[in-house]
Structures are given as structure tokens and as C-alpha cells.
Design a protein around this motif. Structure first.
Motif, PDB file in Angstrom:
ATOM      1  N   ILE A 106       0.820  -1.212   0.000  1.00  0.00           N
ATOM      2  CA  ILE A 106       0.000   0.000   0.000  1.00  0.00           C
ATOM      3  C   ILE A 106       0.856   1.266   0.000  1.00  0.00           C
ATOM      4  CG2 ILE A 106      -1.975  -1.104   1.067  1.00  0.00           C
ATOM      5  CD1 ILE A 106      -1.227   0.272   3.701  1.00  0.00           C
ATOM      6  N   ILE A 107       2.101   1.195   0.444  1.00  0.00           N
ATOM      7  CA  ILE A 107       2.955   2.389   0.469  1.00  0.00           C
ATOM      8  C   ILE A 107       3.352   2.815  -0.943  1.00  0.00           C
ATOM      9  CG2 ILE A 107       5.154   3.331   1.287  1.00  0.00           C
ATOM     10  CD1 ILE A 107       4.783   1.445   3.754  1.00  0.00           C
ATOM     11  N   PRO A 108       3.971   1.930  -1.762  1.00  0.00           N
ATOM     12  CA  PRO A 108       4.262   2.392  -3.125  1.00  0.00           C
ATOM     13  C   PRO A 108       3.009   2.656  -3.955  1.00  0.00           C
ATOM     14  CG  PRO A 108       4.885   0.092  -2.894  1.00  0.00           C
ATOM     15  CD  PRO A 108       4.510   0.596  -1.540  1.00  0.00           C
ATOM     16  N   LEU A 109       1.913   1.957  -3.645  1.00  0.00           N
ATOM     17  CA  LEU A 109       0.669   2.202  -4.366  1.00  0.00           C
ATOM     18  C   LEU A 109       0.130   3.597  -4.064  1.00  0.00           C
ATOM     19  CD1 LEU A 109      -1.497   0.972  -6.230  1.00  0.00           C
ATOM     20  CD2 LEU A 109      -2.748   0.418  -4.165  1.00  0.00           C
ATOM     21  N   TYR A 110       0.252   4.034  -2.825  1.00  0.00           N
ATOM     22  CA  TYR A 110      -0.169   5.395  -2.471  1.00  0.00           C
ATOM     23  C   TYR A 110       0.629   6.423  -3.271  1.00  0.00           C
ATOM     24  CZ  TYR A 110      -0.438   9.764   0.087  1.00  0.00           C
ATOM     25  OH  TYR A 110      -0.573  11.091   0.408  1.00  0.00           O
ATOM     26  N   TYR A 111       1.947   6.226  -3.348  1.00  0.00           N
ATOM     27  CA  TYR A 111       2.774   7.180  -4.087  1.00  0.00           C
ATOM     28  C   TYR A 111       2.502   7.117  -5.595  1.00  0.00           C
ATOM     29  CZ  TYR A 111       5.183   8.388   0.149  1.00  0.00           C
ATOM     30  OH  TYR A 111       5.465   8.851   1.410  1.00  0.00           O
ATOM     31  N   LEU A 112       2.184   5.948  -6.104  1.00  0.00           N
ATOM     32  CA  LEU A 112       1.807   5.840  -7.515  1.00  0.00           C
ATOM     33  C   LEU A 112       0.487   6.567  -7.775  1.00  0.00           C
ATOM     34  CD1 LEU A 112       2.363   4.640 -10.330  1.00  0.00           C
ATOM     35  CD2 LEU A 112       1.075   2.626  -9.591  1.00  0.00           C
ATOM     36  N   CYS A 113      -0.478   6.371  -6.914  1.00  0.00           N
ATOM     37  CA  CYS A 113      -1.764   7.062  -7.068  1.00  0.00           C
ATOM     38  C   CYS A 113      -1.598   8.569  -6.911  1.00  0.00           C
ATOM     39  CB  CYS A 113      -2.771   6.547  -6.038  1.00  0.00           C
ATOM     40  SG  CYS A 113      -3.370   4.888  -6.329  1.00  0.00           S
ATOM     41  N   LYS A 114      -0.672   8.975  -6.054  1.00  0.00           N
ATOM     42  CA  LYS A 114      -0.458  10.410  -5.811  1.00  0.00           C
ATOM     43  C   LYS A 114       0.096  11.114  -7.039  1.00  0.00           C
ATOM     44  CE  LYS A 114       2.290  12.620  -2.689  1.00  0.00           C
ATOM     45  NZ  LYS A 114       2.951  12.839  -1.422  1.00  0.00           N
ATOM     46  N   LYS A 115       0.743  10.375  -7.926  1.00  0.00           N
ATOM     47  CA  LYS A 115       1.246  10.966  -9.170  1.00  0.00           C
ATOM     48  C   LYS A 115       0.103  11.378 -10.099  1.00  0.00           C
ATOM     49  CE  LYS A 115       5.655  10.215  -8.506  1.00  0.00           C
ATOM     50  NZ  LYS A 115       6.605  11.275  -8.367  1.00  0.00           N
ATOM     51  N   PHE A 116      -1.034  10.714  -9.982  1.00  0.00           N
ATOM     52  CA  PHE A 116      -2.140  10.942 -10.903  1.00  0.00           C
ATOM     53  C   PHE A 116      -3.374  11.580 -10.252  1.00  0.00           C
ATOM     54  CE2 PHE A 116       0.249   7.280 -12.514  1.00  0.00           C
ATOM     55  CZ  PHE A 116       0.625   7.779 -13.743  1.00  0.00           C
ATOM     56  N   PHE A 117      -3.507  11.454  -8.924  1.00  0.00           N
ATOM     57  CA  PHE A 117      -4.709  11.936  -8.246  1.00  0.00           C
ATOM     58  C   PHE A 117      -4.328  12.807  -7.055  1.00  0.00           C
ATOM     59  CE2 PHE A 117      -5.684   7.617  -9.832  1.00  0.00           C
ATOM     60  CZ  PHE A 117      -6.621   7.960 -10.788  1.00  0.00           C
ATOM     61  N   GLN A 118      -5.333  13.410  -6.456  1.00  0.00           N
ATOM     62  CA  GLN A 118      -5.149  14.184  -5.234  1.00  0.00           C
ATOM     63  C   GLN A 118      -4.812  13.228  -4.090  1.00  0.00           C
ATOM     64  OE1 GLN A 118      -8.760  16.312  -4.576  1.00  0.00           O
ATOM     65  NE2 GLN A 118      -8.620  17.458  -6.492  1.00  0.00           N
ATOM     66  N   PRO A 119      -4.149  13.741  -3.022  1.00  0.00           N
ATOM     67  CA  PRO A 119      -3.795  12.855  -1.900  1.00  0.00           C
ATOM     68  C   PRO A 119      -4.988  12.144  -1.259  1.00  0.00           C
ATOM     69  CG  PRO A 119      -2.582  14.896  -1.747  1.00  0.00           C
ATOM     70  CD  PRO A 119      -3.555  15.063  -2.876  1.00  0.00           C
ATOM     71  N   SER A 120      -6.131  12.807  -1.211  1.00  0.00           N
ATOM     72  CA  SER A 120      -7.291  12.145  -0.596  1.00  0.00           C
ATOM     73  C   SER A 120      -7.733  10.941  -1.427  1.00  0.00           C
ATOM     74  CB  SER A 120      -8.448  13.127  -0.444  1.00  0.00           C
ATOM     75  OG  SER A 120      -8.820  13.650  -1.706  1.00  0.00           O
ATOM     76  N   TYR A 121      -7.721  11.083  -2.748  1.00  0.00           N
ATOM     77  CA  TYR A 121      -8.081   9.962  -3.605  1.00  0.00           C
ATOM     78  C   TYR A 121      -7.005   8.884  -3.604  1.00  0.00           C
ATOM     79  CZ  TYR A 121     -11.737  13.036  -5.325  1.00  0.00           C
ATOM     80  OH  TYR A 121     -12.813  13.863  -5.418  1.00  0.00           O
ATOM     81  N   SER A 122      -5.777   9.274  -3.383  1.00  0.00           N
ATOM     82  CA  SER A 122      -4.688   8.298  -3.305  1.00  0.00           C
ATOM     83  C   SER A 122      -4.845   7.406  -2.076  1.00  0.00           C
ATOM     84  CB  SER A 122      -3.341   9.014  -3.267  1.00  0.00           C
ATOM     85  OG  SER A 122      -3.181   9.801  -4.407  1.00  0.00           O
TER      86      SER A 122
END
Length: 167
Positions: A113-129
Motif C-alpha cells: 500500500i505504500i508504493p501504491l499510495y505514491y503511484l496514485c499520488k502521481k495521478f490523483f489528489q492525496p485524498s483519492y490516493s
């Protein structure tokens, strides 16, 4: 009555903003809840089956012999990783090593979930990540897969880490 509702909404927004502002705490909470769900469904008395059993015996042979066994195996990555973990511990029963294999996949899937959060943060807002990390952590098929002791959790964390480092 209307002021009470607006103050309640304000308090909820404050809590949400706290978790968005401190993603480490949020990821830690998501990880703890995910671990508790996995441990709820974890059955230590059941041995591993099918492909996980083949990986297990290959890893045991490798940890005992300290070199690659002569038998043919299509995927050496997971048994190599397992043999390094098996060589650290000294258990006396087969079931203890299979539990260690399954616990390893559980921990790897939670750490994902840690690298996935950072991957999502590249494309979405932190709340959506955070929502993306939570969806991954609580997805039933991934929970079931992490309990089997197979190679997929290691593959998933490597792919997600590579993508998040690439982007």
C-alpha cells in the motif's frame, strides 16, 4: 438544529483533513486494519497447496543445500526469496515453515500500500490516493491471494514499485 448539523459536518471535515494532511498515519491505520482482516481469515493449521507447495519445497531445498537444486522450476524468484527467509529461522516442523511462507505473503501485500499510495499520488489528489490504497488493501481477491503463500504479492509489489519509481 441546522447549526448542530453544520458543526457536525465541520468536525467530520476536520477529521478527514487530518488524515489527508498526515498520510503516514492514514497508511498505518489502513495497514493495521488490513492486517487484522487477513489474520482473521488466516488458518495456520491448513498446509499450503498446489503451486505454493512446489515453491515451498524448492525453497526448502535451496535453504538446506545452499545452492540451486537440479530439479526444473519455471520461476526461481519466489523460492530464492523464501529460501533467504527460511535460512534465518530454524523451525522443527513443516507446518511452521508453511506458516512463515504465508505470513511473508501477507506482510508483502500489506507493505504494497505504500508504493501504491505514491503511484496514485502521481495521478490523483492525496485524498483519492488514500482511497486507492484502501481499496487495494481491502480488496477481497487480494486478501485471499495473500493468504495462499503464492508469488503474486511479491510480483505486485515489484511492479507497483517499479511504476511509482518510473513515474
Amino acid at each position: 438544529d441546522k447549526t448542530m448539523t453544520s458543526s457536525l459536518i465541520y468536525k467530520i471535515e476536520e477529521k478527514i483533513n487530518f488524515f489527508i494532511d498526515y498520510p503516514i498515519i492514514s497508511l498505518f491505520i489502513i495497514g493495521i486494519i488490513s492486517l487484522s482482516i487477513r489474520l482473521l481469515f488466516f488458518e495456520p493449521d491448513l498446509p499450503i497447496r498446489q503451486d505454493a507447495n512446489a515453491y515451498f519445497w524448492y525453497a526448502i531445498d535451496m535453504s538446506i543445500l545452499n545452492y540451486f537444486p537440479n530439479s526444473y522450476h519455471a520461476n526461481d524468484g519466489w523460492p530464492i526469496f523464501l529460501s533467504s527467509i527460511f535460512s534465518i529461522f530454524n523451525f522443527s516442523t513443516y507446518l511452521d515453515y508453511t506458516i512463515l511462507q504465508r505470513v511473508s505473503t501477507i506482510l508483502i501485500s500489506i507493505i504494497t500500500i505504500i508504493p501504491l499510495y505514491y503511484l496514485c499520488k502521481k495521478f490523483f489528489q492525496p485524498s483519492y490516493s488514500l482511497v486507492g490504497a484502501a481499496l487495494f488493501a481491502f480488496e477481497p481477491h487480494l486478501i485471499q491471494n495473500s493468504l495462499l503463500g503464492l508469488t503474486e504479492p511479491l510480483y505486485i509489489i515489484l511492479v507497483i514499485s517499479a511504476l511509482s519509481l518510473f513515474f
